[in-house]
Design a protein around this motif. Structure first.
Motif, PDB file in Angstrom:
ATOM      1  N   GLY A 128       0.752  -1.246   0.000  1.00 37.95           N
ATOM      2  CA  GLY A 128       0.000   0.000   0.000  1.00 37.95           C
ATOM      3  C   GLY A 128       0.779   1.290   0.000  1.00 37.95           C
ATOM      4  N   PRO A 129       1.804   1.475  -0.851  1.00 36.09           N
ATOM      5  CA  PRO A 129       2.480   2.775  -0.858  1.00 36.09           C
ATOM      6  C   PRO A 129       1.497   3.897  -1.191  1.00 36.09           C
ATOM      7  N   ALA A 130       1.611   4.990  -0.458  1.00 39.10           N
ATOM      8  CA  ALA A 130       0.738   6.150  -0.670  1.00 39.10           C
ATOM      9  C   ALA A 130       1.599   7.405  -0.651  1.00 39.10           C
ATOM     10  N   PHE A 131       1.191   8.402  -1.416  1.00 41.00           N
ATOM     11  CA  PHE A 131       2.025   9.584  -1.625  1.00 41.00           C
ATOM     12  C   PHE A 131       1.111  10.766  -1.907  1.00 41.00           C
ATOM     13  N   TRP A 132       1.462  11.929  -1.334  1.00 39.73           N
ATOM     14  CA  TRP A 132       0.681  13.134  -1.660  1.00 39.73           C
ATOM     15  C   TRP A 132       1.552  14.378  -1.546  1.00 39.73           C
ATOM     16  N   THR A 133       1.562  15.140  -2.613  1.00 43.05           N
ATOM     17  CA  THR A 133       2.133  16.480  -2.650  1.00 43.05           C
ATOM     18  C   THR A 133       1.324  17.219  -3.711  1.00 43.05           C
ATOM     19  N   MET A 191       1.861  16.064  -7.225  1.00 41.35           N
ATOM     20  CA  MET A 191       1.643  14.632  -7.440  1.00 41.35           C
ATOM     21  C   MET A 191       0.661  14.147  -6.380  1.00 41.35           C
ATOM     22  N   PRO A 192      -0.609  14.504  -6.541  1.00 42.08           N
ATOM     23  CA  PRO A 192      -1.605  14.234  -5.494  1.00 42.08           C
ATOM     24  C   PRO A 192      -2.141  12.803  -5.525  1.00 42.08           C
ATOM     25  N   GLY A 193      -1.328  11.870  -5.068  1.00 45.01           N
ATOM     26  CA  GLY A 193      -1.732  10.470  -5.038  1.00 45.01           C
ATOM     27  C   GLY A 193      -0.633   9.580  -5.583  1.00 45.01           C
ATOM     28  N   TRP A 194      -0.638   8.313  -5.159  1.00 44.24           N
ATOM     29  CA  TRP A 194       0.426   7.393  -5.556  1.00 44.24           C
ATOM     30  C   TRP A 194       0.427   7.130  -7.055  1.00 44.24           C
ATOM     31  N   GLU A 195      -0.728   7.018  -7.675  1.00 48.42           N
ATOM     32  CA  GLU A 195      -0.748   6.749  -9.110  1.00 48.42           C
ATOM     33  C   GLU A 195      -0.104   7.889  -9.887  1.00 48.42           C
ATOM     34  N   ALA A 196      -0.387   9.127  -9.474  1.00 55.76           N
ATOM     35  CA  ALA A 196       0.226  10.281 -10.132  1.00 55.76           C
ATOM     36  C   ALA A 196       1.730  10.304  -9.893  1.00 55.76           C
ATOM     37  N   ALA A 197       2.140  10.021  -8.657  1.00 58.89           N
ATOM     38  CA  ALA A 197       3.569  10.022  -8.336  1.00 58.89           C
ATOM     39  C   ALA A 197       4.290   8.889  -9.062  1.00 58.89           C
ATOM     40  N   ARG A 198       3.687   7.715  -9.062  1.00 56.78           N
ATOM     41  CA  ARG A 198       4.310   6.560  -9.713  1.00 56.78           C
ATOM     42  C   ARG A 198       4.536   6.836 -11.198  1.00 56.78           C
ATOM     43  N   ALA A 199       3.528   7.395 -11.854  1.00 61.77           N
ATOM     44  CA  ALA A 199       3.671   7.707 -13.279  1.00 61.77           C
ATOM     45  C   ALA A 199       4.747   8.763 -13.503  1.00 61.77           C
ATOM     46  N   ALA A 200       4.779   9.783 -12.653  1.00 61.00           N
ATOM     47  CA  ALA A 200       5.776  10.846 -12.807  1.00 61.00           C
ATOM     48  C   ALA A 200       7.185  10.322 -12.563  1.00 61.00           C
TER      49      ALA A 200
END
Length: 279
Positions: A17-22, A25-34
């Motif tokens: 469950g990696p999760a990311f927000w900035t 890149m508001p969300g893991w899917e956005a961060a992962r793609a970037a």
């Protein structure tokens, strides 16, 4: 050194469950793609999240630290498929909400009777984990960790030790927000960044990577530098930026097998990770 004197090798642990927000890149899917070079940064940047864990009234009153932490915590739990009420949690932040503390210091110095009870309530370092356990009904162990600029590594190390010792999953949440006023001299935090993941003792169908881990002595440890252009835009945004190399490795699965990731725990120690992604 004889085998009897050697420290035992820590057990292999697993990430779910990696999760990311900035804002960019508001969300893991956005961060992962970037991070993989397959997506662009969000423009204009996203507004602060509105975590659904909280009731509407609490959601409106919650400071940025709480909103940010609960957003990634909920995302990590949803992705892991686990019940938040049953999973021990550990929240880590360099200093908690320094903006609120700046307000409190200023108010106490100028007009103490005008101090807001709500802001005082939200000023404590464990405010975010308190909101989380109340909002999810979590009765498992909870903790709040602070280690100044090394807070992410300290939190991950604590979560790994707890997971290995108790043989149960642990939710790790790291978050920091911008500082203001004189306290900017204490922590150079210029933006919103939060991350979360579940450290598990065994592989499951939700596992995204396994990792080996150890503490290594180093005269002046530095965090492993991120490689992607997207991740480099966040270097120095706040103390949670130390997590960038780990989350970048989780995103770039095929290029991160066995590559060491160094995360400073202090001025003389580093947490060394070696990932083996499964997805």
């Amino acid at each position: 050194m004889s085998e009897m004197n050697q420290a035992p090798t820590p057990p292999t642990l697993y990430i779910e469950g990696p999760a990311f927000w900035t804002p960019t890149m508001p969300g893991w899917e956005a961060a992962r793609a970037a991070f993989r070079g397959e997506g662009t940064l969000t423009d204009p940047p996203a507004k602060r999240p509105s975590p659904q864990v909280l009731a509407p009234a609490e959601r409106r009153r919650a400071p940025d630290t709480v909103a940010l932490a609960l957003e990634v915590a909920a995302a990590a739990m949803a992705s892991s498929g686990r019940n938040a009420a049953d999973v021990p949690c550990l929240f880590t932040s360099a200093h908690g909400d320094l903006s609120i503390n700046d307000y409190m210091c200023s108010t106490l110095a100028t007009d103490p009777k005008m101090l807001s009870p709500t802001k005082f309530h939200n000023s404590v370092h464990n405010a975010a984990v308190g909101y989380w356990t109340i909002g999810t009904g979590c009765m498992a162990a909870s903790n709040a960790v602070s280690a100044f600029e090394h807070s992410f590594a300290a939190g991950l190390f604590e979560a790994a030790v707890q997971c290995a010792a108790d043989h149960e999953p642990v939710l790790l949440v790291g978050y920091d927000t911008p500082t203001m006023g004189p306290l900017t001299s204490v922590t150079d935090s210029r933006g919103l960044l939060a991350v979360a993941l579940v450290v598990a003792p065994e592989r499951t169908e939700r596992t995204v990577a396994s990792f080996e881990w150890s503490l290594e002595g180093d005269a002046a440890p530095k965090p492993t530098a991120p490689r992607s252009a997207a991740a480099r835009t966040l270097v120095g945004i706040n103390p949670m930026a130390d997590a960038l190399s780990l989350f970048e490795a989780l995103a770039q699965a095929e290029g991160s097998e066995g590559v060491p990731i160094e995360l400073p725990v202090s001025s003389a120690l580093a947490l060394r990770l070696r990932l083996s992604p499964t997805a």
